[in-house]
Design a protein around this motif. Structure first.
Motif, PDB file in Angstrom:
ATOM      1  N   THR A  33       0.947  -1.219   0.023  1.00  0.00           N
ATOM      2  CA  THR A  33      -0.149   0.089  -0.210  1.00  0.00           C
ATOM      3  C   THR A  33       0.915   1.210   0.062  1.00  0.00           C
ATOM      4  OG1 THR A  33      -1.799   1.141   1.085  1.00  0.00           O
ATOM      5  CG2 THR A  33      -0.378  -0.091   2.376  1.00  0.00           C
ATOM      6  N   ASN A  35      -0.430   4.525   0.702  1.00  0.00           N
ATOM      7  CA  ASN A  35      -1.208   5.160   1.514  1.00  0.00           C
ATOM      8  C   ASN A  35      -1.794   4.386   2.794  1.00  0.00           C
ATOM      9  OD1 ASN A  35      -1.154   7.742   0.473  1.00  0.00           O
ATOM     10  ND2 ASN A  35      -1.573   6.901  -1.333  1.00  0.00           N
ATOM     11  N   TYR A 173       1.984  11.323  -2.716  1.00  0.00           N
ATOM     12  CA  TYR A 173       0.697  10.696  -2.390  1.00  0.00           C
ATOM     13  C   TYR A 173      -0.516  11.474  -3.032  1.00  0.00           C
ATOM     14  CZ  TYR A 173       1.947  14.914   0.455  1.00  0.00           C
ATOM     15  OH  TYR A 173       2.173  16.119   0.962  1.00  0.00           O
ATOM     16  N   ASP A 174      -0.284  12.125  -3.936  1.00  0.00           N
ATOM     17  CA  ASP A 174      -1.474  13.046  -4.277  1.00  0.00           C
ATOM     18  C   ASP A 174      -1.618  13.079  -5.799  1.00  0.00           C
ATOM     19  OD1 ASP A 174      -3.836  14.432  -3.849  1.00  0.00           O
ATOM     20  OD2 ASP A 174      -2.776  16.425  -4.113  1.00  0.00           O
ATOM     21  N   TYR A 176      -3.084  11.957  -9.700  1.00  0.00           N
ATOM     22  CA  TYR A 176      -4.269  11.439 -10.299  1.00  0.00           C
ATOM     23  C   TYR A 176      -4.329  11.658 -11.707  1.00  0.00           C
ATOM     24  CZ  TYR A 176      -6.452  12.269  -5.717  1.00  0.00           C
ATOM     25  OH  TYR A 176      -6.723  12.079  -4.305  1.00  0.00           O
ATOM     26  N   ALA A 231      -4.906   5.402 -14.276  1.00  0.00           N
ATOM     27  CA  ALA A 231      -4.509   5.387 -12.843  1.00  0.00           C
ATOM     28  C   ALA A 231      -3.605   3.987 -13.102  1.00  0.00           C
ATOM     29  CB  ALA A 231      -5.915   5.123 -12.263  1.00  0.00           C
ATOM     30  N   GLU A 261       2.389   5.585  -7.491  1.00  0.00           N
ATOM     31  CA  GLU A 261       1.022   5.087  -7.690  1.00  0.00           C
ATOM     32  C   GLU A 261       0.257   6.333  -8.302  1.00  0.00           C
ATOM     33  OE1 GLU A 261      -2.164   2.689  -5.083  1.00  0.00           O
ATOM     34  OE2 GLU A 261      -1.482   4.565  -4.095  1.00  0.00           O
ATOM     35  N   VAL A 262      -0.602   6.290  -9.279  1.00  0.00           N
ATOM     36  CA  VAL A 262      -1.483   7.243  -9.808  1.00  0.00           C
ATOM     37  C   VAL A 262      -2.914   6.660  -9.622  1.00  0.00           C
ATOM     38  CG1 VAL A 262      -2.060   8.556 -11.959  1.00  0.00           C
ATOM     39  CG2 VAL A 262       0.203   8.189 -11.515  1.00  0.00           C
ATOM     40  N   LEU A 263      -3.873   7.881  -8.788  1.00  0.00           N
ATOM     41  CA  LEU A 263      -4.918   7.235  -8.609  1.00  0.00           C
ATOM     42  C   LEU A 263      -6.031   7.670  -9.557  1.00  0.00           C
ATOM     43  CD1 LEU A 263      -4.737   8.493  -4.940  1.00  0.00           C
ATOM     44  CD2 LEU A 263      -4.713   6.169  -5.661  1.00  0.00           C
ATOM     45  N   PRO A 264      -6.995   6.980  -9.621  1.00  0.00           N
ATOM     46  CA  PRO A 264      -8.206   7.483 -10.368  1.00  0.00           C
ATOM     47  C   PRO A 264      -8.767   8.657  -9.956  1.00  0.00           C
ATOM     48  CG  PRO A 264      -8.885   5.609  -9.085  1.00  0.00           C
ATOM     49  CD  PRO A 264      -7.366   5.564  -8.858  1.00  0.00           C
ATOM     50  N   GLN A 265      -9.519   9.590 -10.923  1.00  0.00           N
ATOM     51  CA  GLN A 265     -10.217  10.700 -10.453  1.00  0.00           C
ATOM     52  C   GLN A 265     -11.545  10.277  -9.499  1.00  0.00           C
ATOM     53  OE1 GLN A 265      -9.612  14.012 -10.860  1.00  0.00           O
ATOM     54  NE2 GLN A 265      -7.824  13.752 -12.222  1.00  0.00           N
ATOM     55  N   PRO A 266     -11.442  10.971  -8.326  1.00  0.00           N
ATOM     56  CA  PRO A 266     -12.485  10.791  -7.563  1.00  0.00           C
ATOM     57  C   PRO A 266     -13.985  11.248  -7.898  1.00  0.00           C
ATOM     58  CG  PRO A 266     -11.241  13.097  -6.794  1.00  0.00           C
ATOM     59  CD  PRO A 266     -10.453  12.294  -7.819  1.00  0.00           C
TER      60      PRO A 266
END
Length: 266
Positions: A33, A35, A173-174, A176, A231, A261-266
């Motif tokens: 993980t 985060n 950590y941020d 997207y 993502a 790590e690239v996150l999906p858009q919320p």
């Protein structure tokens, strides 16, 4: 280590010295993980070499595994398990909430025979590969892999580090999909301009439309910006190759990576 794995690791190190990123095994660190929740006290990190997707192929060994916590303190790490294809670290998040840098540290590899030919390094396997005008040299392989992990509320990540590294200017950590990401290639915290940074997208083994590796040149500030379309996990890699300041017959080939790590858009 078995004879087969020994030969395999030797091949990886040779590729790191000789090949472009698209042809070589890359060192990487991959946590379970990125985060962690506040109550979580550790993360498990996979350390290996892979070609393309971050799927372990040859275990990474290092006597310099370490973390730097949000308190700025450096803590040595030892592998909790050493398998043939990967090493696994159980990394304590004992410094409390914040963002941690986990690193393989500087790893020295093998020495390879090479020549300088018209100002460029050419690796040789046989004596008859040497041409008139070539200058014989040796090339020392050096590698480093980094990743950032946060526990609870994240914190600033500009830690006191040494050597060649890929530093995340954008908060690691941020990140997207569809938003720009900026990183800086630096050595002993000083920017390196004109270096080639390669972006490797994980998960291509199963992708219908595969994303090729992309090369960028760092600007005067040592920075590169890119916008990930999807993502997922991304590996950034840079290879810095130059003569040793103390010995012109010895060249240093340093490979540094950073897993994001690239996150999906919320």
């Amino acid at each position: 280590m078995s004879q087969l794995k020994s030969k395999k690791l030797s091949l990886c190190l040779t590729l790191l010295l000789c090949g472009a990123a698209a042809q070589a095994h890359s060192p990487y660190l991959k946590p379970n993980t990125f985060n962690a929740e506040e109550q979580r006290k550790h993360v498990t990190v996979e350390a290996s070499f892979a070609e393309g997707d971050l799927r372990p192929d040859v275990a990474m060994k290092s006597e310099a595994f370490h973390l730097i916590g949000p308190d700025g303190k450096k803590l040595p790490l030892a592998a909790a398990a050493q398998l043939k294809d990967a090493s696994y670290l159980e990394v304590p998040l004992a410094a409390g909430n914040g963002t941690y840098l986990i690193s393989s540290g500087v790893r020295k590899g093998r020495l390879a025979k090479a020549v300088l030919r018209q100002g460029k390094v050419q690796f040789i396997e046989r004596k008859d590969d040497v041409q008139a005008g070539d200058t014989p040299i040796e090339v020392q392989s050096i590698s480093r892999a980094d990743v950032y992990v946060s526990r609870g509320r994240p914190s600033a990540v500009d830690y006191d580090t040494e050597g060649v590294e890929i530093y995340p200017v954008s908060k690691p950590y941020d990140l997207y999909a569809g938003e720009p990401v900026t990183v800086r290639v630096r050595e002993n915290r000083k920017p390196l301009a004109g270096e080639t940074l390669t972006l490797i997208t994980d998960g291509q083994h199963y992708a219908k439309q595969k994303q090729a590796e992309v090369d960028f040149k760092t600007n005067a500030a040592g920075e590169v910006s890119f916008t990930p379309k999807d993502a997922g996990l991304y590996l950034l890699q840079v290879r810095v190759r130059r003569a040793s300041p103390d010995n012109p017959a010895l060249w240093l080939s340093t490979t540094a990576t950073l897993t994001l790590e690239v996150l999906p858009q919320p």
